[in-house]
Design a protein around this motif. Structure first.
Motif, PDB file in Angstrom:
ATOM      1  N   ASP A   1     -15.299   0.073   3.999  1.00 50.70           N
ATOM      2  CA  ASP A   1     -14.844  -1.336   3.195  1.00 50.70           C
ATOM      3  C   ASP A   1     -15.315  -2.196   4.184  1.00 50.70           C
ATOM      4  OD1 ASP A   1     -14.244  -0.281   0.812  1.00 50.70           O
ATOM      5  OD2 ASP A   1     -12.633   1.458   1.776  1.00 50.70           O
ATOM      6  N   HIS A   2     -15.192  -3.718   3.840  1.00 48.24           N
ATOM      7  CA  HIS A   2     -15.612  -4.312   4.980  1.00 48.24           C
ATOM      8  C   HIS A   2     -14.419  -4.723   5.580  1.00 48.24           C
ATOM      9  CE1 HIS A   2     -13.079  -6.824   1.475  1.00 48.24           C
ATOM     10  NE2 HIS A   2     -12.942  -7.574   2.629  1.00 48.24           N
ATOM     11  N   VAL A   3     -12.878  -4.673   5.176  1.00 53.58           N
ATOM     12  CA  VAL A   3     -11.867  -4.377   5.949  1.00 53.58           C
ATOM     13  C   VAL A   3     -10.546  -3.301   5.708  1.00 53.58           C
ATOM     14  CG1 VAL A   3     -11.034  -5.527   4.046  1.00 53.58           C
ATOM     15  CG2 VAL A   3     -10.175  -6.344   6.204  1.00 53.58           C
ATOM     16  N   CYS A   4     -10.261  -2.959   6.727  1.00 54.89           N
ATOM     17  CA  CYS A   4      -9.211  -2.197   6.950  1.00 54.89           C
ATOM     18  C   CYS A   4      -7.643  -2.716   6.570  1.00 54.89           C
ATOM     19  CB  CYS A   4      -8.492  -0.762   8.018  1.00 54.89           C
ATOM     20  SG  CYS A   4      -9.777  -0.361   8.763  1.00 54.89           S
ATOM     21  N   THR A   5      -7.181  -1.894   4.744  1.00 53.63           N
ATOM     22  CA  THR A   5      -6.021  -2.875   4.184  1.00 53.63           C
ATOM     23  C   THR A   5      -5.251  -1.701   4.130  1.00 53.63           C
ATOM     24  OG1 THR A   5      -8.185  -4.465   3.216  1.00 53.63           O
ATOM     25  CG2 THR A   5      -5.203  -3.844   2.215  1.00 53.63           C
ATOM     26  N   THR A   6      -3.712  -1.717   4.578  1.00 52.93           N
ATOM     27  CA  THR A   6      -2.880  -0.971   4.429  1.00 52.93           C
ATOM     28  C   THR A   6      -1.438  -1.362   3.482  1.00 52.93           C
ATOM     29  OG1 THR A   6      -3.424   0.045   6.878  1.00 52.93           O
ATOM     30  CG2 THR A   6      -1.459   0.053   5.629  1.00 52.93           C
ATOM     31  N   PHE A   7      -1.164  -0.748   2.669  1.00 53.05           N
ATOM     32  CA  PHE A   7      -0.083  -1.449   1.841  1.00 53.05           C
ATOM     33  C   PHE A   7       1.360  -0.990   2.859  1.00 53.05           C
ATOM     34  CE2 PHE A   7       3.050  -1.491  -1.572  1.00 53.05           C
ATOM     35  CZ  PHE A   7       3.554  -2.424  -1.745  1.00 53.05           C
ATOM     36  N   ILE A   8       2.469  -2.218   2.867  1.00 54.97           N
ATOM     37  CA  ILE A   8       3.728  -1.775   3.274  1.00 54.97           C
ATOM     38  C   ILE A   8       4.681  -2.101   2.696  1.00 54.97           C
ATOM     39  CG2 ILE A   8       5.120  -2.331   5.530  1.00 54.97           C
ATOM     40  CD1 ILE A   8       2.796  -3.917   6.801  1.00 54.97           C
ATOM     41  N   PRO A   9       5.140  -1.110   1.416  1.00 55.36           N
ATOM     42  CA  PRO A   9       6.631  -1.064   0.644  1.00 55.36           C
ATOM     43  C   PRO A   9       7.956  -1.856   1.778  1.00 55.36           C
ATOM     44  CG  PRO A   9       6.507   1.245   1.515  1.00 55.36           C
ATOM     45  CD  PRO A   9       4.934   0.090   2.365  1.00 55.36           C
ATOM     46  N   ILE A  10       8.017  -2.966   0.856  1.00 62.37           N
ATOM     47  CA  ILE A  10       8.704  -3.918   1.635  1.00 62.37           C
ATOM     48  C   ILE A  10      10.172  -3.427   1.079  1.00 62.37           C
ATOM     49  CG2 ILE A  10       9.750  -6.395   1.341  1.00 62.37           C
ATOM     50  CD1 ILE A  10       7.725  -5.859   3.480  1.00 62.37           C
ATOM     51  N   GLN A  11      10.133  -3.143  -0.004  1.00 63.50           N
ATOM     52  CA  GLN A  11      11.818  -2.707  -0.164  1.00 63.50           C
ATOM     53  C   GLN A  11      12.109  -1.622   0.601  1.00 63.50           C
ATOM     54  OE1 GLN A  11      11.660  -1.417  -4.990  1.00 63.50           O
ATOM     55  NE2 GLN A  11      13.380  -2.851  -4.498  1.00 63.50           N
TER      56      GLN A  11
ATOM     57  N   LEU B   1       7.957   1.264  11.083  1.00 60.02           N
ATOM     58  CA  LEU B   1       8.253   0.246  10.027  1.00 60.02           C
ATOM     59  C   LEU B   1       9.705   0.954   9.725  1.00 60.02           C
ATOM     60  CD1 LEU B   1       5.287  -1.690   8.962  1.00 60.02           C
ATOM     61  CD2 LEU B   1       6.517  -2.227  10.592  1.00 60.02           C
ATOM     62  N   GLY B   2       9.742   2.550   9.119  1.00 54.05           N
ATOM     63  CA  GLY B   2      10.289   3.144   8.726  1.00 54.05           C
ATOM     64  C   GLY B   2       9.953   3.296   7.434  1.00 54.05           C
ATOM     65  N   ALA B   3       8.870   3.386   6.963  1.00 54.91           N
ATOM     66  CA  ALA B   3       8.233   4.140   5.678  1.00 54.91           C
ATOM     67  C   ALA B   3       7.396   3.790   5.556  1.00 54.91           C
ATOM     68  CB  ALA B   3       8.096   1.916   5.158  1.00 54.91           C
ATOM     69  N   HIS B   4       6.910   4.437   3.907  1.00 56.58           N
ATOM     70  CA  HIS B   4       6.012   5.394   4.048  1.00 56.58           C
ATOM     71  C   HIS B   4       4.972   4.454   3.675  1.00 56.58           C
ATOM     72  CE1 HIS B   4       3.010   8.488   3.093  1.00 56.58           C
ATOM     73  NE2 HIS B   4       2.278   7.695   2.260  1.00 56.58           N
ATOM     74  N   VAL B   5       3.303   3.852   4.487  1.00 52.08           N
ATOM     75  CA  VAL B   5       2.760   3.346   4.528  1.00 52.08           C
ATOM     76  C   VAL B   5       1.293   3.773   3.921  1.00 52.08           C
ATOM     77  CG1 VAL B   5       3.205   1.556   6.142  1.00 52.08           C
ATOM     78  CG2 VAL B   5       1.572   3.068   6.184  1.00 52.08           C
ATOM     79  N   GLN B   6       0.887   3.157   3.102  1.00 50.57           N
ATOM     80  CA  GLN B   6      -0.710   3.143   2.785  1.00 50.57           C
ATOM     81  C   GLN B   6      -1.787   3.511   2.398  1.00 50.57           C
ATOM     82  OE1 GLN B   6      -0.233   3.567  -1.951  1.00 50.57           O
ATOM     83  NE2 GLN B   6      -2.155   4.317  -2.265  1.00 50.57           N
ATOM     84  N   ARG B   7      -2.623   3.657   3.594  1.00 56.09           N
ATOM     85  CA  ARG B   7      -4.230   3.098   3.422  1.00 56.09           C
ATOM     86  C   ARG B   7      -4.927   2.499   2.673  1.00 56.09           C
ATOM     87  NH1 ARG B   7      -6.575   2.977   8.733  1.00 56.09           N
ATOM     88  NH2 ARG B   7      -4.638   2.152   9.489  1.00 56.09           N
ATOM     89  N   LEU B   8      -4.751   1.876   1.911  1.00 53.54           N
ATOM     90  CA  LEU B   8      -6.144   1.064   0.688  1.00 53.54           C
ATOM     91  C   LEU B   8      -7.729   1.224   0.685  1.00 53.54           C
ATOM     92  CD1 LEU B   8      -3.454  -1.087  -0.627  1.00 53.54           C
ATOM     93  CD2 LEU B   8      -3.257   1.111  -1.292  1.00 53.54           C
ATOM     94  N   ALA B   9      -8.420   0.880   2.504  1.00 50.70           N
ATOM     95  CA  ALA B   9      -9.567   0.485   2.399  1.00 50.70           C
ATOM     96  C   ALA B   9      -9.212   0.497   3.840  1.00 50.70           C
ATOM     97  CB  ALA B   9      -9.873  -0.891   1.860  1.00 50.70           C
ATOM     98  N   SER B  10     -11.015   0.502   4.281  1.00 49.41           N
ATOM     99  CA  SER B  10     -10.961   1.381   5.159  1.00 49.41           C
ATOM    100  C   SER B  10     -12.399   0.959   5.845  1.00 49.41           C
ATOM    101  CB  SER B  10     -11.332   3.020   5.785  1.00 49.41           C
ATOM    102  OG  SER B  10     -10.925   3.285   6.959  1.00 49.41           O
ATOM    103  N   LEU B  11     -12.862   0.448   7.136  1.00 51.69           N
ATOM    104  CA  LEU B  11     -13.552  -0.286   7.226  1.00 51.69           C
ATOM    105  C   LEU B  11     -14.746   1.423   8.010  1.00 51.69           C
ATOM    106  CD1 LEU B  11     -12.599  -2.134  10.698  1.00 51.69           C
ATOM    107  CD2 LEU B  11     -14.196  -3.053   8.466  1.00 51.69           C
ATOM    108  N   ALA B  12     -14.054   2.478   7.955  1.00 53.60           N
ATOM    109  CA  ALA B  12     -14.751   3.751   8.995  1.00 53.60           C
ATOM    110  C   ALA B  12     -15.003   4.501   7.038  1.00 53.60           C
ATOM    111  CB  ALA B  12     -13.416   4.765   9.044  1.00 53.60           C
ATOM    112  N   HIS B  13     -14.775   4.152   6.249  1.00 54.00           N
ATOM    113  CA  HIS B  13     -15.762   4.459   4.947  1.00 54.00           C
ATOM    114  C   HIS B  13     -16.239   3.187   3.923  1.00 54.00           C
ATOM    115  CE1 HIS B  13     -11.775   7.090   4.404  1.00 54.00           C
ATOM    116  NE2 HIS B  13     -12.699   7.921   5.812  1.00 54.00           N
TER     117      HIS B  13
END
Length: 241
Positions: free
Chosen positions: A218-228, A204-216
């Motif tokens: 959490d009930h879902v893996c969540t990744t934030f992708i900065p659109i700007q 994607l050409g951006a530094h994504v941030q993992r906010l939550a993880s099934l492995a840890h």
């Protein structure tokens, strides 16, 4: 055997298939309410609750409070469903323990760097398969993020995406993965999560941030992708192979 086939042994094939569909939707979109599930599978609320009751009894899903947006935003939290560890195991293969044992052997004899190298190699194989689908939509940041979610969905990750923070400097896309084929392995070897986030960033050409993880847990893996950041830096994208 899939959990939906074990909940009620006398259920016919159609019933079992519907329950499997319900379980998969909870994996993909949870927390999700009974009403939302009923709309998705074309059942009445009573019909979908019958499947949910059986899955709860089996221990495959559990209820949680979930605040809905829109008309019910100021109301009482709705009851929504998420997968439990039992439910995740039903969607995983039967080789988790074997894979973990192999990785422990690799770590003990070759070191942590060898595990990290293997995780990166696996992540890059995934990236090579999904890169064409992401690239063909052009440079629109939100479209690329949606294409990534769909490509992961096609790979069996039960992925979905939604915009967050629109109209603010923190605008982005929240990428959710309700199922991960290596969840059990990643719980002990976080290198797999790190490698996956790395190739997402490269795609994607951006530094994504993992906010939550099934492995840890959490009930879902969540990744934030900065659109700007995506919109400003299309030249930073590169082929992650």
């Amino acid at each position: 055997m899939f959990i939906a086939d074990r909940v009620v042994p006398r259920a016919d094939r159609a019933e079992s298939g519907t329950r499997r569909r319900v379980l998969t939707l909870i994996s993909q979109d949870g927390p999700i309410t009974a009403a939302q599930l009923a709309d998705a599978v074309g059942l009445t609320a009573a019909g979908v609750r019958r499947h949910l009751d059986l899955l709860v009894e089996e221990g495959a899903v559990e209820e949680r409070e979930h605040v809905l947006t829109g008309a019910r935003k100021r109301g009482r939290p709705a009851r929504a469903y998420v997968l439990t560890e039992v439910g995740h195991k039903a969607l995983r293969g039967d080789y988790d323990e074997l894979a973990t044992s192999v990785l422990r052997f690799l770590r003990d004899h070759q070191g942590e760097d060898a595990v990290a190298a293997f995780a990166r190699d696996r992540a890059r194989d995934l990236a090579a398969r999904i890169a064409p689908a992401v690239k063909k939509v052009g440079d629109d940041p939100e479209a690329r993020s949606q294409a990534l979610a769909q490509a992961l969905q096609d790979e069996g990750y039960a992925a979905s995406s939604r915009p967050v923070g629109k109209g603010t400097p923190l605008a982005g896309v929240q990428l959710c993965q309700g199922h991960c084929p290596v969840q059990h392995v990643a719980a002990e070897f976080p290198q797999f999560c790190e490698a996956e986030a790395e190739v997402f960033s490269e795609l994607l050409g951006a530094h994504v941030q993992r906010l939550a993880s099934l492995a840890h847990g959490d009930h879902v893996c969540t990744t934030f992708i900065p659109i700007q950041q995506l919109a400003q830096s299309p030249e930073k994208r590169r082929d992650p192979r």
